[in-house]
Write a protein that holds these residues in place. Structure first.
Motif, PDB file in Angstrom:
ATOM      1  N   HIS A 204     -26.991 -15.719   6.825  1.00 50.11           N
ATOM      2  CA  HIS A 204     -28.212 -16.433   7.229  1.00 50.11           C
ATOM      3  C   HIS A 204     -27.933 -17.496   8.286  1.00 50.11           C
ATOM      4  O   HIS A 204     -28.869 -18.144   8.744  1.00 50.11           O
ATOM      5  CB  HIS A 204     -28.852 -17.094   6.011  1.00 50.11           C
ATOM      6  CG  HIS A 204     -29.130 -16.148   4.872  1.00 50.11           C
ATOM      7  ND1 HIS A 204     -30.001 -15.091   4.977  1.00 50.11           N
ATOM      8  CD2 HIS A 204     -28.617 -16.092   3.602  1.00 50.11           C
ATOM      9  CE1 HIS A 204     -30.034 -14.421   3.820  1.00 50.11           C
ATOM     10  NE2 HIS A 204     -29.193 -15.010   2.973  1.00 50.11           N
ATOM     11  N   GLN A 221     -28.816 -21.011  13.145  1.00 48.50           N
ATOM     12  CA  GLN A 221     -29.955 -20.255  13.657  1.00 48.50           C
ATOM     13  C   GLN A 221     -31.141 -20.520  12.737  1.00 48.50           C
ATOM     14  O   GLN A 221     -30.960 -20.825  11.554  1.00 48.50           O
ATOM     15  CB  GLN A 221     -29.630 -18.761  13.708  1.00 48.50           C
ATOM     16  CG  GLN A 221     -29.316 -18.153  12.334  1.00 48.50           C
ATOM     17  CD  GLN A 221     -28.736 -16.763  12.441  1.00 48.50           C
ATOM     18  OE1 GLN A 221     -28.122 -16.438  13.424  1.00 48.50           O
ATOM     19  NE2 GLN A 221     -28.963 -15.944  11.413  1.00 48.50           N
ATOM     20  N   PRO A 222     -32.366 -20.398  13.237  1.00 45.98           N
ATOM     21  CA  PRO A 222     -33.536 -20.650  12.383  1.00 45.98           C
ATOM     22  C   PRO A 222     -33.615 -19.611  11.262  1.00 45.98           C
ATOM     23  O   PRO A 222     -33.220 -18.449  11.409  1.00 45.98           O
ATOM     24  CB  PRO A 222     -34.719 -20.527  13.354  1.00 45.98           C
ATOM     25  CG  PRO A 222     -34.124 -20.689  14.712  1.00 45.98           C
ATOM     26  CD  PRO A 222     -32.736 -20.159  14.644  1.00 45.98           C
ATOM     27  N   LEU A 223     -34.146 -20.032  10.109  1.00 44.03           N
ATOM     28  CA  LEU A 223     -34.299 -19.152   8.962  1.00 44.03           C
ATOM     29  C   LEU A 223     -35.681 -18.501   8.990  1.00 44.03           C
ATOM     30  O   LEU A 223     -36.701 -19.174   9.223  1.00 44.03           O
ATOM     31  CB  LEU A 223     -34.130 -19.938   7.654  1.00 44.03           C
ATOM     32  CG  LEU A 223     -32.723 -20.478   7.380  1.00 44.03           C
ATOM     33  CD1 LEU A 223     -32.726 -21.319   6.118  1.00 44.03           C
ATOM     34  CD2 LEU A 223     -31.716 -19.353   7.251  1.00 44.03           C
ATOM     35  N   SER A 224     -35.715 -17.203   8.730  1.00 41.06           N
ATOM     36  CA  SER A 224     -36.997 -16.511   8.629  1.00 41.06           C
ATOM     37  C   SER A 224     -37.601 -16.748   7.244  1.00 41.06           C
ATOM     38  O   SER A 224     -36.954 -17.270   6.331  1.00 41.06           O
ATOM     39  CB  SER A 224     -36.802 -15.021   8.875  1.00 41.06           C
ATOM     40  OG  SER A 224     -35.962 -14.464   7.864  1.00 41.06           O
ATOM     41  N   SER A 225     -38.850 -16.333   7.089  1.00 43.63           N
ATOM     42  CA  SER A 225     -39.514 -16.493   5.788  1.00 43.63           C
ATOM     43  C   SER A 225     -38.815 -15.655   4.717  1.00 43.63           C
ATOM     44  O   SER A 225     -38.709 -16.072   3.555  1.00 43.63           O
ATOM     45  CB  SER A 225     -40.980 -16.096   5.916  1.00 43.63           C
ATOM     46  OG  SER A 225     -41.096 -14.737   6.392  1.00 43.63           O
ATOM     47  N   GLU A 226     -38.302 -14.456   5.096  1.00 45.89           N
ATOM     48  CA  GLU A 226     -37.573 -13.643   4.122  1.00 45.89           C
ATOM     49  C   GLU A 226     -36.285 -14.334   3.686  1.00 45.89           C
ATOM     50  O   GLU A 226     -35.917 -14.309   2.498  1.00 45.89           O
ATOM     51  CB  GLU A 226     -37.244 -12.262   4.718  1.00 45.89           C
ATOM     52  CG  GLU A 226     -38.454 -11.368   4.947  1.00 45.89           C
ATOM     53  CD  GLU A 226     -39.177 -11.728   6.251  1.00 45.89           C
ATOM     54  OE1 GLU A 226     -38.689 -12.638   6.962  1.00 45.89           O
ATOM     55  OE2 GLU A 226     -40.219 -11.108   6.551  1.00 45.89           O
ATOM     56  N   ASP A 227     -35.590 -14.983   4.655  1.00 41.36           N
ATOM     57  CA  ASP A 227     -34.357 -15.699   4.304  1.00 41.36           C
ATOM     58  C   ASP A 227     -34.656 -16.850   3.353  1.00 41.36           C
ATOM     59  O   ASP A 227     -33.926 -17.088   2.378  1.00 41.36           O
ATOM     60  CB  ASP A 227     -33.679 -16.231   5.571  1.00 41.36           C
ATOM     61  CG  ASP A 227     -33.154 -15.109   6.445  1.00 41.36           C
ATOM     62  OD1 ASP A 227     -32.927 -14.005   5.913  1.00 41.36           O
ATOM     63  OD2 ASP A 227     -32.988 -15.344   7.671  1.00 41.36           O
TER      64      ASP A 227
END
Length: 882
Positions: A204, A221-227
């Motif tokens: 992640h 790195q930016p985290l996605s909603s799934e992460d």
């Protein structure tokens, strides 16, 4: 004419500067590209080595869950309900397995994700009974047979890497799993030894391993909603705030490296970033390196290119200037020859100068040549005199009757030959050689030295219509000045060579004297510590044989005297190590209150016994220094204050001064006169106001002064006679964010000698007194000592039937025998490797590290019996538990 010259000069300077600038830019850019790429390749290889170390550390523990999953007892425990006794047995079994592998935690989990037993069952926050079904490594093991996962423990709060292995019943059905949690902080401590920044991020982009504590749990790195949903479900970084690490990529290198700029860090702005993916984990290891070395290299290359361009341009200008001067001289020579031809023409064609020519025929003097500073003589094609000037007469002192117009030049040459002015060659040969040269009409230039020291520069040039003109310039003063300058330069160079040789010899002598002094002190201290160690051992036996109060007082006095002698020798050895540069310094950030707490605990009882009150006031400061050496400075200050104070209190406090902190020790002692305040920091300098039974060795403040210079800390003193003294040390403030978490060691205290009862130990030392005393002391503690003697006897008695449980071994055993090498020979003859404790007067830090890496015990002579008993008990307990 002036303006074109200025324009030409301006254009020349501009061309030089522009060419220098272009060459500097080109060389700097090319060097920057090549150096940056080479440095990138080098650190990519280093990153591969570090990645391999991380992978090997994980692989070291990979087989343990697989082996435990085959254990019949663990398989049976997962197939029926367990009693409290069964759980206790399983906990101890996992604890023993975990102790052998040095892992963090082993946990047995059933098919529902509930922890049945764990190796940390003794801890208040243990894993037993906890539900771990939400953890990925549990779900992976139950579904695929094995799993892996990095996260923060939900029970202990400690991060680690989890490896799991499924346990199957006889029918091949999964009935549970065994998991191991590996602590990876040891790798981070190794990374701290380098100035580069090393981080490991998961799939992640979350940094979980790093050499900079402030970067832990930062985002690359930016985290996605799934992460975010996955992290919340697995509670991987529970309780931690994941903040982004801001950086910009400025350049992409051909080998995958990147030149990045960090925006929220105290590191240099631009750094080299290397990235390597770790196989089978989804992790990425990153290395950040300071590129200032490459930048400096490119700057030096640019400077060298600019200097080379400038030197080449100046050389070209010099050559062109010489060419212009040669053309000017040639033009001047041609003008002179033109003047001479015109003069000769005037003499031949002047119809109205017959009378004047007749008068000049007797003297030969020419007013046209009188203004020249050189002596000049002119001859015609038949080699007869035509004209000359008075300077020519002054230089050669010819008689007046010899110089006449029309007289052959051969007469003048013969006259000079008789005076020895034509050199050592035969007279006729010298005359004919010069006449032949005049007839050839070739120009010449040479120097001639006369007997009186006069040096003449002789120039000869042929005339167009035949004849020759010769000039004689007196260059004696120039030659003398040049000779004196050469002599002076030779003398100065010789003096410089001699002075350099003397300085080099003095430096070698000083270094050799310092090395000799250090070797002498080390050898003397080592030899003195041997009988002192034996005396300490014999003294520890005295209380069992002395029953009356007077005898016990004598024993205590002997013990105090030996402790004082031990302090003196230890101080001498420390001074020798500092002067020889062998004392290692480990500077880091740490809290000051813990240091002062240790100082208070060490000296509070001593101060109270002297009727003094010791107080410490630390505050919540973080300082940057070597914790052990700084503690020794403060302890020496406190020890001196107790020694020289008869009443009142001693205060240890802090005072902030900008970016520094001054640690002060105040006492109410007699004070120190101003004339002695510098001398007390010298070796063996002490005041006479101390307690009658403890006036010190005079080495404490000398060690403080050297430690201050070694650490770069300022040491100071403020004192008034009758009012007391204040000793202080100034240290730089540290960064609280850079503090490293320190685990408090668990100390097991044994109140009796039960571990030593029945134990079998050998003692090997080349000092008979120490062997006798140590053997008697060990037997008093209940140990059986079959052998206590020298190395040769030990090697002769060693056999597979005489293996001890524990070996006490000196390091320097006399001659060329070295303790660890003797230990290897003994193990070869025993056929086993019993635990060993090194007992030595050698205080080399590398030897102590070597013993720690191999799991050996280490004690420095003179040995304190309580320390020896505690270490032996600990090692014998490990043997019996294992």
């Amino acid at each position: 004419m002036l303006f074109p010259l200025r324009r030409r000069t301006v254009w020349t300077v501009a061309t030089l500067l522009l060419g220098m600038l272009l060459s500097m830019l080109t060389a700097g850019w090319l060097t920057w590209e090549r150096t940056l790429l080479a440095e990138s390749e080098n650190y990519l290889r280093q990153l591969a080595v570090r990645a391999q170390g991380l992978t090997q550390r994980v692989d070291r523990y990979r087989t343990l869950p697989e082996v435990l999953s085959l254990d019949n007892e663990l398989r049976a425990a997962l197939q029926h309900p367990l009693s409290a006794g069964d759980v206790n047995y399983l906990n101890r079994k996992l604890e023993r397995a975990n102790g052998a592998s040095q892992a963090s935690t082993l946990t047995l989990i059933d098919r529902h994700g509930i922890a049945v037993a764990a190796s940390n069952w003794r801890s208040p926050r243990n894993n037993v009974g906890e539900d771990y079904n939400f953890r990925p490594y549990v779900q992976q093991a139950l579904t695929t047979g094995s799993g892996r996962f990095y996260g923060i423990g939900t029970t202990t709060g400690e991060p680690g890497y989890f490896l799991s292995q499924a346990i199957y019943d006889e029918g091949g059905q999964v009935i549970g799993l065994v998991a191991i949690k590996i602590a990876l902080h040891e790798l981070e401590r190794q990374w701290l030894r380098t100035t580069d920044v090393v981080v490991v991020a998961d799939e992640h982009g979350v940094i979980f391993l790093t050499s900079r504590e402030s970067w832990r749990y930062r985002l690359l790195q930016p985290l996605s909603s799934e992460d975010l949903a996955m992290l919340a479900a697995t509670r991987q970084y529970e309780g931690q705030t994941l903040t982004p690490l801001h950086f910009d990529v400025r350049k992409q290198l051909d080998n995958g490296g990147q030149l990045v700029r960090l925006r929220d860090s105290d590191l240099p702005g631009r750094m080299l970033l290397q990235t390597l993916e770790l196989p089978h984990s989804g992790w990425k290891m990153h290395l950040l390196h300071d590129i200032r070395t490459s930048l400096q290299t490119s700057i030096w290359a640019a400077a060298a290119a600019g200097g080379l361009w400038l030197a080449s341009g100046l050389l070209v200008l010099f050559v062109r200037q010489r060419q212009r001067l040669a053309r000017v001289r040639q033009r001047s020579r041609q003008e002179l020859e033109t003047v001479l031809r015109q003069h000769a023409q005037e003499l031949r064609t002047a119809q109205d100068g017959i009378v004047q020519a007749a008068k000049q025929a007797d003297t030969g003097l020419s007013r046209s040549l009188e203004h020249l500073p050189q002596g000049v003589v002119i001859i015609d094609a038949e080699l007869n005199l035509v004209a000359w000037n008075s300077r020519y007469l002054q230089l050669f002192r010819y008689p007046s009757e010899l110089l006449q117009v029309g007289r052959p030049i051969e007469d003048l040459l013969r006259y000079n030959a008789r005076r020895g002015l034509l050199g050592p060659a035969p007279m006729e040969e010298a005359i004919q050689r010069r006449l032949q040269h005049l007839r050839s009409g070739k120009p010449h230039l040479h120097e001639s030295a006369k007997d009186d020291g006069t040096v003449l520069e002789i120039r000869g040039n042929p005339l167009p219509d035949g004849g020759f003109v010769t000039s004689y310039a007196d260059i004696t003063s120039y030659k003398n000045a040049a000779r004196e300058l050469r002599s002076l330069a030779d003398a100065l160079e010789q003096r410089i060579v001699e002075r350099t040789r003397d300085l080099a010899a003095a430096k070698r002598e000083a270094e050799e004297a310092n090395r000799y002094k250090t070797r002498f002190v080390n050898a003397a201290v080592h030899d003195l510590l041997q009988p002192l160690n034996a005396a300490r051992m014999f003294t520890s036996l005295l209380p069992a044989h002395v029953r009356d109060e007077a005898g016990r007082h004598v024993v205590d006095s002997i013990e105090a005297a030996l402790a004082s002698q031990d302090a003196i020798l230890t101080s001498l050895l420390d001074i020798a190590r500092m002067e020889s540069g062998q004392l290692e310094v480990h500077v880091r950030d740490f809290t000051l209150d813990a240091l002062l707490h240790v100082v208070h605990n060490n000296f509070a009882m001593l101060a109270q016994s002297e009727g003094l009150q010791l107080r410490t006031r630390a505050g919540h400061y973080v300082v940057r220094s070597d914790e052990a050496l700084l503690r020794r400075i403060v302890q020496n200050f406190v020890s001196n204050a107790i020694r020289y104070s008869r009443r009142g209190r001693i205060l240890v406090g802090c005072r902030r001064e900008g970016q520094f902190l001054r640690i002060e020790v105040h006492d109410q002692g007699p004070g120190i006169p101003l004339s002695l305040q510098k001398e007390i920091f010298e070796e063996f300098r002490r005041l006479d106001e101390g307690h009658a039974d403890d006036r010190g060795t005079g080495l404490g403040l000398a060690i403080v002064e050297r430690l201050g210079r070694l650490l770069g800390h300022e040491i100071g003193l403020r004192s008034e006679v009758g009012q007391g003294s204040v000793f202080w040390v100034k240290v730089p403030l540290g960064d609280r964010a850079a503090l490293q978490p320190t685990a408090r060691p668990q100390v097991t205290v044994h109140t009796d000698d039960a571990p030593l009862q029945g134990g079998v130990a050998w003692y090997v030392d080349d000092d008979p007194g120490t062997c006798s005393a140590t053997g008697a002391l060990l037997e008093r503690w209940g140990c059986h000592v079959p052998f206590a003697g020298g190395p040769h006897e030990a090697l002769a008695l060693a056999s597979p039937d005489s293996v001890p449980q524990l070996l006490l071994l000196d390091v320097h055993l006399g001659g060329d025998l070295y303790g660890p090498e003797v230990y290897a020979q003994l193990c070869e003859r025993w056929g086993q490797t019993p635990p060993v404790i090194l007992v030595t007067a050698e205080r080399d830090a590398s030897l102590r590290r070597q013993a720690a890496e191999k799991g050996w015990g280490f004690l420095a002579k003179p040995v304190r019996p309580p320390a020896l008993r505690a270490l032996m008990s600990q090692m014998l307990l490990r043997i019996r538990e294992g």
